[in-house]
Design an enzyme around this catalytic site. Structure first.
Site, PDB file in Angstrom:
ATOM      1  N   ASP A  22       0.818  -1.224   0.000  1.00  0.00           N
ATOM      2  CA  ASP A  22       0.000   0.000   0.000  1.00  0.00           C
ATOM      3  C   ASP A  22       0.847   1.269   0.000  1.00  0.00           C
ATOM      4  OD1 ASP A  22      -2.998  -0.990   0.591  1.00  0.00           O
ATOM      5  OD2 ASP A  22      -1.602  -2.244   1.708  1.00  0.00           O
ATOM      6  N   HIS A  24       0.560   3.645  -2.401  1.00  0.00           N
ATOM      7  CA  HIS A  24      -0.373   4.711  -2.818  1.00  0.00           C
ATOM      8  C   HIS A  24       0.351   5.898  -3.446  1.00  0.00           C
ATOM      9  CE1 HIS A  24      -4.233   3.164  -1.267  1.00  0.00           C
ATOM     10  NE2 HIS A  24      -3.470   2.521  -0.396  1.00  0.00           N
ATOM     11  N   ASP A  62      -1.730  -1.996  -4.388  1.00  0.00           N
ATOM     12  CA  ASP A  62      -1.934  -0.552  -4.239  1.00  0.00           C
ATOM     13  C   ASP A  62      -0.617   0.214  -4.328  1.00  0.00           C
ATOM     14  OD1 ASP A  62      -4.632  -0.820  -4.075  1.00  0.00           O
ATOM     15  OD2 ASP A  62      -4.825  -0.328  -1.954  1.00  0.00           O
ATOM     16  N   ASN A 130      -6.861  -2.978  -4.862  1.00  0.00           N
ATOM     17  CA  ASN A 130      -8.141  -2.435  -5.313  1.00  0.00           C
ATOM     18  C   ASN A 130      -8.005  -1.039  -5.899  1.00  0.00           C
ATOM     19  OD1 ASN A 130      -7.531  -1.783  -2.496  1.00  0.00           O
ATOM     20  ND2 ASN A 130      -9.459  -0.654  -2.510  1.00  0.00           N
ATOM     21  N   HIS A 131      -6.900  -0.347  -5.633  1.00  0.00           N
ATOM     22  CA  HIS A 131      -6.705   0.996  -6.188  1.00  0.00           C
ATOM     23  C   HIS A 131      -6.059   0.967  -7.567  1.00  0.00           C
ATOM     24  CE1 HIS A 131      -7.704   3.990  -2.951  1.00  0.00           C
ATOM     25  NE2 HIS A 131      -7.712   2.871  -2.243  1.00  0.00           N
ATOM     26  N   HIS A 230      -4.310  -9.261  -1.074  1.00  0.00           N
ATOM     27  CA  HIS A 230      -4.770  -7.875  -0.922  1.00  0.00           C
ATOM     28  C   HIS A 230      -6.291  -7.896  -0.769  1.00  0.00           C
ATOM     29  CE1 HIS A 230      -3.930  -3.486  -1.412  1.00  0.00           C
ATOM     30  NE2 HIS A 230      -5.245  -3.470  -1.667  1.00  0.00           N
ATOM     31  N   HIS A 258      -3.708  -4.252   1.891  1.00  0.00           N
ATOM     32  CA  HIS A 258      -5.006  -3.571   1.905  1.00  0.00           C
ATOM     33  C   HIS A 258      -5.308  -2.898   3.239  1.00  0.00           C
ATOM     34  CE1 HIS A 258      -8.952  -2.428   0.565  1.00  0.00           C
ATOM     35  NE2 HIS A 258      -9.517  -3.060   1.558  1.00  0.00           N
ATOM     36  N   HIS A 260      -4.407  -0.748   6.345  1.00  0.00           N
ATOM     37  CA  HIS A 260      -3.390   0.289   6.461  1.00  0.00           C
ATOM     38  C   HIS A 260      -2.736   0.376   7.832  1.00  0.00           C
ATOM     39  CE1 HIS A 260      -4.216   2.989   2.722  1.00  0.00           C
ATOM     40  NE2 HIS A 260      -4.313   1.694   2.433  1.00  0.00           N
TER      41      HIS A 260
END
Length: 621
Positions: A22, A24, A62, A130-131, A230, A258, A260
């Protein structure tokens, strides 16, 4: 758990992996203050990988914050990967499995460091989250772009929604052999159905036949089984998370993406016998309590079937302090029952934020790229709205001292539930509903149960027929949005009714009872369905049924003539006749993709009632 002797083994036999999830990249990139935070943290992770001389980097999904990252985010990601993962250092990992199956979406259908045109020093392996899942034309993910350019080894991608087959990447280094499994993000509801229908297959080197060879259990014992997923780990409903117990017991370690909040220390699953490590995100994407925990990545060392996970704290992450206060617990201390409550809470919040800013200074690590302005979030739980004040104006006092000057303070309504409010199933009513002779459908059982149980535990907002209709649409019509649409519409109408009557807090239940008596379920459902009718250039179907005459008249029109004056006069005449007969207009929509024009339960009931009714399908012109 893990054996600490793994780190002491011969370096030629120990697989060293940098683990992170993650990242991001691109989160808040247009924010003048926080725009570089995600890239700064990711660069530190790559620097740690180089400093620790790892064999590979494993990312748990992610990587990007958006499914279609901006040019700026993609450019910076490519720049960082080329700077830190390219080089002349030889890669000591040998791939034993069929690479055309593991990396079928790559240009050469092989791992990137075996490409003669690339100089890879530290290979990066990643699943999608998922992002950054595949979307748009061609169903491509941003990781597909990185894979095609030779920067990332993208694995664990699923292509068949009817079944899920996970084959491991078999990696060997000296005496250690690693079976790496990847489960990229799948919608939790769909994944739950696949597990329920036994359509998930996770192959093992001993029986997969993808390069392991050998014979059964003896072969499995020679491999370290590592899986990266994830999915939701926290229980957010029966079909909204992946229970750990569904994963196979031959695994040794699961890297969970996934979620955080950082729980990187391996936690044992006593039932299955494996360990789960949840590294968490490298950049906070929400001002929540879980995000305020110290951010870490992990250095995973594997020797045969033993492992050691070393926690590496990130030093370049922006300081973040979170605090939550229950104002009713402070009522006596702050004397909230006297004088101007809002002013007292305002002053208390100001002092609290000042102390939080001072507390944030302790999180400064001295890293040259660490931002100094902290993230501050004070959550105030209240029961009386007189405690509230203008949070935007309040936050502006700290505009030069915090990184989030728009939302330093957040008010949240405190809802206390007592044990007496818990509604349990009325077993006697359920028994009578099941024993009824004429209740053969699911929606009929639901309607009968609430009818039987209404004396003891009556519904406060929804009618029992609303729940029956909801069940009918979910089961028979497979309308996945039926429950959400009906409940949302009921809530909207209930709020409108309460806003008109404006009852006191103690009279809310009476107001809802008045709403149920004033608005019948049939009328509400007709309004809901009528709201969703949209014209299409296909066909119009007007069906008129009379209890005395079962004949059906259907008129279908296409082309310009059907939409001309003749059609208009026909519709006007039908409307005039219908007005004189004073029929009830029943409007229903079929939101499913089925081509058949199925009628709702309400329509079926109406067909047996007196007087004609008109059904307008969603295929109307």
């Amino acid at each position: 758990m893990a054996d600490s002797s793994a780190a002491e083994q011969d370096a030629d036999n120990v697989i060293r992996i940098m683990v992170a999830t993650d990242n991001h990249l691109g989160y808040g990139e247009k924010d003048a203050v926080r725009g570089e935070d995600s890239f700064t943290a990711f660069e530190e992770i790559l620097e740690l990988a180089v400093a620790e001389d790892v064999d590979m980097i494993l990312l748990g999904g992610d990587l990007f914050h958006d499914a279609v990252p901006s040019q700026n985010a993609m450019h910076k990601c490519i720049e960082l990967l080329r700077r830190y993962t390219f080089g002349d250092k030889p890669v000591s990992l040998e791939i034993l499995s069929d690479q055309s199956l593991c990396f079928y979406n790559a240009v050469n259908q092989s791992v990137n460091y075996e490409d003669p045109n690339l100089n890879i020093a530290i290979p990066v392996f990643s699943i999608h989250g998922n992002h950054d899942d595949p979307s748009g034309f061609g169903r491509l993910s941003s990781l597909d772009l990185l894979s095609t350019s030779g920067l990332v080894n993208y694995f664990g991608r699923w292509t068949d929604l009817t079944k899920l087959e996970i084959s491991p990447i078999l990696i060997r280094k000296g005496e250690s052999q690693l079976a790496l499994y990847g489960l990229s993000h799948i919608h939790d509801g769909r994944l739950a159905r696949l597990f329920k229908d036994f359509k998930v297959t996770i192959e093992c080197p001993g029986n997969s036949g993808n390069g392991g060879g050998g014979d059964g259990e003896a072969e499995q014992e020679d491999w370290f089984h590592l899986m990266v997923v994830h999915q939701n780990r926290a229980d957010r409903g029966p079909k909204n998370y992946l229970p750990e117990d569904l994963l196979p017991d031959f695994l040794h370690l699961v890297i969970w993406g996934h979620e955080h909040d950082c729980r990187i220390e391996p936690e044992s699953n006593a039932k299955k016998g494996f360990y789960v490590s949840q590294p968490g995100s490298s950049v906070p994407t929400s001002l929540s309590e879980g995000e305020a925990k110290k951010k870490h990545v992990g250095l995973l060392e594997i020797y045969k079937t033993k492992f050691k996970l070393k926690e590496l704290p990130l030093q370049s992450v922006r300081p973040f302090v979170y605090d939550s206060i229950v104002l009713p617990d402070k009522a006596e201390e702050l004397r909230l029952n006297e004088g101007d409550t809002s002013t007292k809470v305002y002053k208390f919040s100001q002092e609290r934020v000042e102390s939080m800013i001072e507390k944030a200074k302790a999180q400064l690590t001295g890293h040259p790229k660490q931002p100094h302005l902290p993230l501050i979030r004070l959550r105030l739980l209240y029961t009386d709205e007189s405690c509230m004040f203008n949070t935007i104006r309040f936050s502006q006092m700290f505009s030069t001292r915090v990184a989030n000057p728009q939302d330093v303070v957040q008010f949240s309504k405190l809802v206390k539930r007592t044990k007496g409010e818990t509604v349990k199933l009325d077993k006697e009513a359920m028994r009578r509903a099941l024993e009824a002779e004429n209740a053969t459908r699911v929606e009929e059982l639901v309607d009968r149960y609430f009818d039987e149980a209404k004396t003891k535990k009556p519904l406060k907002l929804l009618h029992s027929k609303a729940l029956a209709e909801m069940t009918y649409r979910l089961v028979e019509r497979r309308d996945a949005n039926a429950a959400e649409n009906i409940v949302k519409f009921y809530k909207e109408k209930a709020v409108e009714h309460l806003m008109e009557s404006m009852p006191n807090d103690e009279n809310i239940d009476d107001g809802l009872q008045c709403f149920r008596e004033r608005h019948k379920h049939d009328d509400l459902l007709k309004m809901l369905d009528a709201r969703g009718v949209r014209p299409k250039d296909e066909s119009s179907v007007f069906a008129t049924k009379d209890e005395a005459n079962s004949s059906t008249a259907t008129t279908t029109g296409r082309g310009r003539a059907a939409r001309g004056r003749g059609a208009a006069r026909g519709r006007a005449a039908a409307t005039s006749a219908a007005t004189r007969a004073k029929p009830q207009l029943d409007v229903s929509m079929n939101n499913t993709r089925s081509s058949s024009r199925q009628q709702t339960l309400l329509t079926s009931i109406r067909a047996a009632s007196k007087g004609p009714s008109y059904v307008i399908s969603d295929d109307s012109d």
